[in-house]
Design a protein around this motif. Structure first.
Motif, PDB file in Angstrom:
ATOM      1  N   GLY A  19       0.660  -1.113  -0.003  1.00  0.00           N
ATOM      2  CA  GLY A  19      -0.009  -0.221  -0.168  1.00  0.00           C
ATOM      3  C   GLY A  19       0.960   1.233  -0.015  1.00  0.00           C
ATOM      4  N   ARG A  20       1.921   1.250  -0.713  1.00  0.00           N
ATOM      5  CA  ARG A  20       2.989   2.345  -0.546  1.00  0.00           C
ATOM      6  C   ARG A  20       2.411   3.448  -1.442  1.00  0.00           C
ATOM      7  N   ASP A  21       2.591   4.796  -1.058  1.00  0.00           N
ATOM      8  CA  ASP A  21       2.223   5.913  -2.167  1.00  0.00           C
ATOM      9  C   ASP A  21       3.305   6.339  -3.025  1.00  0.00           C
ATOM     10  N   TRP A  22       4.346   5.499  -3.328  1.00  0.00           N
ATOM     11  CA  TRP A  22       5.428   5.530  -3.982  1.00  0.00           C
ATOM     12  C   TRP A  22       5.653   4.420  -4.974  1.00  0.00           C
ATOM     13  N   LEU A  23       6.419   4.852  -6.163  1.00  0.00           N
ATOM     14  CA  LEU A  23       6.827   3.606  -6.802  1.00  0.00           C
ATOM     15  C   LEU A  23       8.092   3.983  -7.434  1.00  0.00           C
TER      16      LEU A  23
END
Length: 192
Positions: A19-23
């Protein structure tokens, strides 16, 4: 090639599962942003706020990229071979920081001047030449703003920081009276 594809897939899965908000797809030997990424992340693109595509071989980013990741706040595409950005970058309402350093930009991406939320633009190490008015940058809004410093002493830097709290965001209009400034001697930094 298979190892590179597996690396990209693993990183995308980690972003989704955790559920990260970064890639982070840096150092993945990408020559374009994979269409498969759009499909894999379609359920969570609004949650992605930071994307790192540094140190690949990207030649371009598509309008689809910016439309898909419309909630993006931070984009790092340093160390690629980008020569321009698509028009859709000007529609990014939430973009705060973009690192375009070490690419092949010959002119400043003028659509960035329409992004009112933008505070930090790094174009260091590109081939940007010409004057401010030809590149549609408002000299008075960027260079002469309070707490932003103009320093002609740096001969190779093209590092730009927009000081959001001190700039009047009228950057989308073209000004013909802007003075000529050579990008190779321009260093604008937040002084405070």
């Amino acid at each position: 090639m298979a190892k590179a594809v597996a690396n990209v897939a693993r990183r995308i899965n980690e972003t989704m599962e955790e559920g990260r908000d970064w890639l982070d797809l840096s150092d993945c030997d990408l020559i374009s942003f994979p269409d498969g990424v759009f499909k894999m992340l379609r359920s969570c693109t609004d949650n992605i706020h930071k994307i790192t595509l540094a140190n690949n071989q990207l030649k371009a980013l598509s309008n689809k990229f910016f439309h898909t990741f419309s909630q993006l706040r931070d984009l790092d595409v340093q160390g690629n071979i980008l020569t321009s950005l698509p028009d859709a970058v000007g529609d990014m309402e939430h973009l705060i920081s973009i690192n375009l350093s070490k690419n092949r930009l010959a002119v400043f991406p003028e659509h960035l001047t329409c992004v009112k939320s933008l505070q930090n633009i790094n174009v260091e190490g590109n081939q940007i030449t010409g004057d401010m008015s030809r590149n549609h940058i408002l000299y008075n809004s960027i260079v002469q703003t309070r707490n932003c410093i103009y320093s002609p002493s740096c001969e190779t830097s093209t590092l730009f920081y927009l000081c959001k709290e001190h700039c009047s965001h009228h950057l989308c209009t073209s000004v013909s009276h802007a003075p000529t400034v050579d990008y190779t001697s321009l260093d604008i930094a937040n002084g405070g």
